[in-house]
Motif scaffolding. Sequence first.
Motif, mmCIF file in Angstrom:
data_model
loop_
_atom_site.group_PDB
_atom_site.id
_atom_site.type_symbol
_atom_site.label_atom_id
_atom_site.label_comp_id
_atom_site.label_asym_id
_atom_site.label_seq_id
_atom_site.Cartn_x
_atom_site.Cartn_y
_atom_site.Cartn_z
ATOM 1 N N TYR A 151 0.836 -1.207 0.000
ATOM 2 C CA TYR A 151 0.000 0.000 0.000
ATOM 3 C C TYR A 151 0.868 1.253 0.000
ATOM 4 O O TYR A 151 0.618 2.206 -0.751
ATOM 5 N N ASP A 152 1.899 1.262 0.848
ATOM 6 C CA ASP A 152 2.770 2.442 0.932
ATOM 7 C C ASP A 152 3.563 2.652 -0.362
ATOM 8 O O ASP A 152 3.731 3.786 -0.821
ATOM 9 N N SER A 210 2.633 1.755 -3.312
ATOM 10 C CA SER A 210 1.752 1.997 -4.449
ATOM 11 C C SER A 210 1.564 3.480 -4.761
ATOM 12 O O SER A 210 1.199 3.844 -5.882
ATOM 13 N N SER A 211 1.811 4.345 -3.779
ATOM 14 C CA SER A 211 1.670 5.784 -4.017
ATOM 15 C C SER A 211 2.966 6.423 -4.509
ATOM 16 O O SER A 211 3.009 7.628 -4.758
ATOM 17 N N HIS A 266 -2.835 -3.485 -4.501
ATOM 18 C CA HIS A 266 -1.826 -2.429 -4.491
ATOM 19 C C HIS A 266 -0.476 -2.867 -5.075
ATOM 20 O O HIS A 266 0.583 -2.470 -4.580
ATOM 21 N N ASN A 280 4.704 8.592 4.894
ATOM 22 C CA ASN A 280 4.753 7.302 4.218
ATOM 23 C C ASN A 280 6.082 6.634 4.589
ATOM 24 O O ASN A 280 7.138 7.072 4.124
ATOM 25 N N GLU A 313 8.383 5.527 1.746
ATOM 26 C CA GLU A 313 9.053 6.652 1.079
ATOM 27 C C GLU A 313 10.246 7.138 1.887
ATOM 28 O O GLU A 313 11.313 7.437 1.342
#
Length: 331
Positions: free
Chosen positions: A39-40, A42-43, A61, A303, A306
Amino acid sequence: MLIKKIFVCEFVTAGGFNHADLPAGLIAEATLMRNALLYDLSSLPYTISTAVDARLEPPEHCHTCVAIDVNEDAWDIWKSQIQLADAVWIIAPETDGLLRKLTELAVQEGKLVLGCGVDAIHITSEKLATYFMLQQTGIRTIPTYTIKNWPKTAGQWLAKPNNGAGCDETVLFDDPDDLLHWMKQNNKTESHVIQPYQQGVPASISCVMQQGRAQVLSCNTQMISIESNQLSYAGSEVNGMRDFWHEFELFAQKIAAICTDLNGYVGIDVIVDTQNDNQITVVEINPRLTTSYAGLAEATGENPAELIMNTLTQPDFIWPELQRNIVSIHV
């Protein structure tokens, strides 16, 4: 190195084990960590791939998810997927050298490992090696014995796998004779080490390390129960120990400095003795994602994937000011 494609290699849910033989809690923990990381990621501007046991529900994701059939060799598929990626993020237990073997595979294929190096994994995967490293550098840790040099004095004693993860096969006995009997009856005299039971609050430090430096992400309380002499892990309260931020940060910095091959996310398990001036003792070092990762986005307001990526790929990356919210994670 330009990173475009990341392969998330998660061992447990991707067919590394026969799931019929696994505790449900271990599968739940692995799924929780994998899903949070996907999920993290995926952005972020990367193409994300992963693999999953064909008998399990595929994760969301990710751009690509390879299903591994029960009759296929998971290692062959992981190798082929690693070859297609620029970087590899490995989620695997230290048990039986699994995390180290997957890391070696990625290194052999010339890929960037978004995690700890082989040398650090080799040391921290073994309780005895970790004990000797910490003891020699003056970091407070729990005395660790093999059955051959165990003093066997009165008191509470733990037995745990020398090479294992979490609370797996970890037992506690009030009588040393009972512990010795358990080890012999269960053929654990060679595989397990013995430690005196340490009173205090079980806690952990979630941090990011890179080339001898550490940044703390959260300071957590661990939920550990004991039933029929068996220890089990039920989750964590992320930032439940945030009042110890400064003290935990000092410990993380010391550990990063003595083992510079610790890179990316690292979890440090500690005991805080609130009855003895809040004395902190290191229990073990986890050179991989831990379940507390799943609560970090909410706990920090950032995030975490990131932050880790930027730390590993940007030498001059400046960390933002993190929030210290309390988040409960149950497994």
